[in-house]
Design a protein around this motif. Structure first.
Motif, short mmCIF file in Angstrom:
data_model
loop_
_atom_site.label_atom_id
_atom_site.label_comp_id
_atom_site.label_asym_id
_atom_site.label_seq_id
_atom_site.Cartn_x
_atom_site.Cartn_y
_atom_site.Cartn_z
N ALA A 247 0.83 -1.21 0.00
CA ALA A 247 0.00 0.00 0.00
C ALA A 247 0.86 1.26 0.00
CB ALA A 247 -0.93 0.00 1.21
N PHE A 248 2.10 1.13 0.49
CA PHE A 248 3.03 2.26 0.50
C PHE A 248 3.99 2.22 -0.69
CE2 PHE A 248 7.20 3.99 1.74
CZ PHE A 248 6.86 5.31 1.97
N THR A 249 4.52 1.04 -1.02
CA THR A 249 5.59 0.96 -2.01
C THR A 249 5.09 0.88 -3.45
OG1 THR A 249 5.69 -1.44 -1.70
CG2 THR A 249 7.21 -0.10 -0.41
N MET A 250 3.88 0.43 -3.68
CA MET A 250 3.36 0.42 -5.05
C MET A 250 2.91 1.82 -5.46
SD MET A 250 1.28 -3.13 -5.65
CE MET A 250 1.24 -2.83 -7.43
N PRO A 251 3.03 2.17 -6.74
CA PRO A 251 2.57 3.49 -7.19
C PRO A 251 1.09 3.69 -6.91
CG PRO A 251 3.85 2.37 -8.90
CD PRO A 251 3.60 1.37 -7.84
N ALA A 252 0.72 4.91 -6.60
CA ALA A 252 -0.68 5.20 -6.30
C ALA A 252 -1.58 4.82 -7.47
CB ALA A 252 -0.84 6.67 -5.94
N GLY A 253 -1.06 4.98 -8.68
CA GLY A 253 -1.85 4.66 -9.86
C GLY A 253 -2.17 3.19 -10.01
N ALA A 254 -1.48 2.32 -9.29
CA ALA A 254 -1.75 0.88 -9.38
C ALA A 254 -3.08 0.52 -8.72
CB ALA A 254 -0.62 0.09 -8.73
N GLY A 255 -3.54 1.39 -7.81
CA GLY A 255 -4.83 1.15 -7.17
C GLY A 255 -4.84 0.00 -6.20
N PHE A 256 -3.71 -0.29 -5.58
CA PHE A 256 -3.65 -1.47 -4.70
C PHE A 256 -4.56 -1.31 -3.49
CE2 PHE A 256 -2.06 -3.59 -0.91
CZ PHE A 256 -1.99 -4.90 -1.34
N ALA A 257 -4.54 -0.16 -2.83
CA ALA A 257 -5.30 0.01 -1.59
C ALA A 257 -6.79 -0.22 -1.82
CB ALA A 257 -5.04 1.39 -1.00
N ALA A 258 -7.33 0.36 -2.88
CA ALA A 258 -8.76 0.20 -3.17
C ALA A 258 -9.09 -1.25 -3.51
CB ALA A 258 -9.16 1.13 -4.31
N ALA A 259 -8.20 -1.90 -4.25
CA ALA A 259 -8.43 -3.30 -4.61
C ALA A 259 -8.32 -4.20 -3.39
CB ALA A 259 -7.44 -3.72 -5.69
N PHE A 260 -7.33 -3.94 -2.54
CA PHE A 260 -7.10 -4.75 -1.35
C PHE A 260 -8.31 -4.72 -0.43
CE2 PHE A 260 -4.94 -5.32 2.88
CZ PHE A 260 -4.49 -6.62 2.67
N ALA A 261 -8.98 -3.59 -0.39
CA ALA A 261 -10.16 -3.44 0.47
C ALA A 261 -11.31 -4.35 0.05
CB ALA A 261 -10.62 -1.98 0.47
N LYS A 262 -11.25 -4.90 -1.16
CA LYS A 262 -12.33 -5.75 -1.67
C LYS A 262 -12.16 -7.22 -1.25
CE LYS A 262 -13.14 -2.71 -5.60
NZ LYS A 262 -13.16 -2.55 -7.08
N ALA A 263 -11.01 -7.56 -0.67
CA ALA A 263 -10.87 -8.91 -0.12
C ALA A 263 -11.79 -9.05 1.10
CB ALA A 263 -9.42 -9.17 0.28
N ARG A 264 -12.39 -10.23 1.27
CA ARG A 264 -13.38 -10.38 2.34
C ARG A 264 -12.74 -10.36 3.72
NH1 ARG A 264 -17.33 -15.09 -0.26
NH2 ARG A 264 -17.72 -14.00 -2.23
N LEU A 265 -11.53 -10.90 3.82
CA LEU A 265 -10.80 -10.86 5.09
C LEU A 265 -9.36 -10.50 4.79
CD1 LEU A 265 -10.57 -11.39 8.16
CD2 LEU A 265 -10.02 -13.78 7.59
N ARG A 266 -8.84 -9.51 5.50
CA ARG A 266 -7.48 -9.04 5.28
C ARG A 266 -6.69 -9.18 6.58
NH1 ARG A 266 -11.24 -5.82 3.42
NH2 ARG A 266 -11.07 -4.38 5.19
N VAL A 267 -5.56 -9.89 6.50
CA VAL A 267 -4.77 -10.22 7.68
C VAL A 267 -3.34 -9.73 7.49
CG1 VAL A 267 -3.97 -12.08 9.21
CG2 VAL A 267 -6.18 -12.29 8.02
N SER A 268 -2.80 -9.09 8.51
CA SER A 268 -1.42 -8.62 8.48
C SER A 268 -0.62 -9.24 9.62
CB SER A 268 -1.36 -7.09 8.60
OG SER A 268 -0.02 -6.65 8.77
N PHE A 269 0.63 -9.61 9.32
CA PHE A 269 1.55 -10.10 10.34
C PHE A 269 2.59 -9.04 10.69
CE2 PHE A 269 -0.14 -14.10 8.77
CZ PHE A 269 -0.28 -14.85 9.94
N SER A 270 2.34 -7.82 10.31
CA SER A 270 3.29 -6.76 10.59
C SER A 270 3.42 -6.51 12.09
CB SER A 270 2.85 -5.46 9.91
OG SER A 270 3.72 -4.40 10.22
N SER A 271 4.64 -6.20 12.52
CA SER A 271 4.86 -5.92 13.94
C SER A 271 4.61 -4.44 14.28
CB SER A 271 6.28 -6.32 14.35
OG SER A 271 7.23 -5.65 13.54
N TYR A 272 4.22 -3.67 13.28
CA TYR A 272 3.84 -2.27 13.53
C TYR A 272 2.77 -1.88 12.51
CZ TYR A 272 7.37 -1.76 9.86
OH TYR A 272 8.10 -1.89 8.71
N LEU A 273 2.08 -0.80 12.79
CA LEU A 273 0.91 -0.41 12.00
C LEU A 273 1.36 0.37 10.76
CD1 LEU A 273 -2.19 -0.71 12.18
CD2 LEU A 273 -2.26 1.56 13.19
N ASP A 274 1.76 -0.34 9.73
CA ASP A 274 2.16 0.33 8.50
C ASP A 274 0.93 0.58 7.63
OD1 ASP A 274 1.57 -2.06 7.11
OD2 ASP A 274 3.62 -2.78 7.31
#
Length: 321
Positions: A247-274
């Motif tokens: 969501a940070f490293t891909m270009p904004a024009g790729a539309g990753f954040a909006a597409a990612f929000a369409k997954a029914r369940l989203r899980v992160s293993f990050s140790s901080y809130l990126d």
């Protein structure tokens, strides 16, 4: 183990996304040699180094091993030392170690590499081992020093001199650009550098391709674009993210954040809130790398075990567990 775990859920969709994946270099090697991989560079054996923007002492591929080899070749031994010439519009930290620096027009560096290869043919020092040497020479003939000088702001006399110096002692080593010097002609530059190394006889000496590479398993930007398409189509029920922040490293024009929000369940293993973790429904924080056991492969054929240096500080858990 990850593939086995995913197979239990009837899924084979795993993307190893790396923001700095050397894609122009890998694609150039595919086009030139049929190997979409990152080669090994023997700086220690090089008698002359030409860099077209590779920040090999700071960030590029393996700066620690590069620096060790560079110290060997560029150090003074038995009356001689390798020469290092940088040809890049942006002078980075590595380029300040160069014996000479030229600032060509941005985006035109590949023309200089091709002009050098053409000049090497012209002065009779080509060491091409492939069967299409005549065809290659014919292709390069259009990149004469005078014409390229007008397009790059690097004088024809300098191009001719560099070609003579580069082939006076062998092997040499030519390098393409790194991340900070990437532009629309990045792949063309790496192809041109491959041709220059081939003509100068460096391939197989200072430039070698291992049987396998850790970079062979890294996904491409196209893989991520296909994932975005799948997310937008609603064909991803569960999206799990570990060790990356698209969501940070891909270009904004790729539309990753909006597409990612369409997954029914989203899980992160990050140790901080990126930025990607903020989009997730569930966070299962991983140990910090200093708290973790792991296995790493810095180069083909070399595998190491990483052990923790401290006990876990917070209530986290290693992702593999």
């Amino acid at each position: 183990y990850t593939d086995t775990w995913m197979a239990a859920f009837r899924s084979g969709r795993r993307v190893r996304y790396e923001a700095f994946a050397y894609e122009p270099l890998r694609e150039a090697n595919r086009l030139t040699f049929g190997l979409a991989s990152v080669p090994s560079y023997d700086f220690g054996a090089a008698k002359y180094i030409l860099s077209f923007g590779a920040d090999f002492l700071e960030t590029w591929i393996s700066p620690t091993s590069n620096a060790i080899g560079f110290a060997e070749s560029h150090g003074y031994h038995e009356g001689r030392m390798a020469k290092f010439v940088a040809l890049t519009p942006r002078r980075g930290m590595t380029d300040f170690s160069a014996d000479e620096w030229f600032a060509p027009r941005p985006g035109a560096e590949h023309l200089i590499a091709l002009a050098l290869a053409n000049e090497i043919f012209r002065i009779g020092r080509a060491r091409v081992t492939c069967g299409d040497a005549d065809a290659l020479r014919g292709f390069l003939s259009r990149f004469d020093a005078a014409t390229v000088a007008n397009q790059t702001d690097v004088a024809a006399a300098e191009i001719e001199r560099l070609a003579r110096e580069f082939t006076a002692e062998t092997p040499g080593l030519a390098l393409g650009g790194s991340v900070a010097n990437r532009h629309g002609a990045a792949t063309q530059l790496d192809v041109a550098v491959n041709i220059l190394n081939l003509v100068a006889g460096n391939v197989g000496h200072t430039v070698t391709f291992p049987a396998s590479s850790v970079w062979d398993r890294v996904g491409s930007y196209r893989d991520m674009a296909n994932l975005v398409t799948a997310l937008n189509a609603g064909s991803v029920d569960v999206a799990i993210v570990h060790g990356t922040n698209p969501a940070f490293t891909m270009p904004a024009g790729a539309g990753f954040a909006a597409a990612f929000a369409k997954a029914r369940l989203r899980v992160s293993f990050s140790s901080y809130l990126d930025e990607t973790a903020e989009l997730c429904d569930l966070m299962l924080p991983d140990h910090h790398s200093l708290e973790s056991w792991d296995i790493y492969e810095p180069m083909a054929g070399v595998t190491g075990t990483m052990q923790p240096t401290i006990q876990p500080i917070h209530h986290t858990r290693q992702t593999t567990d």
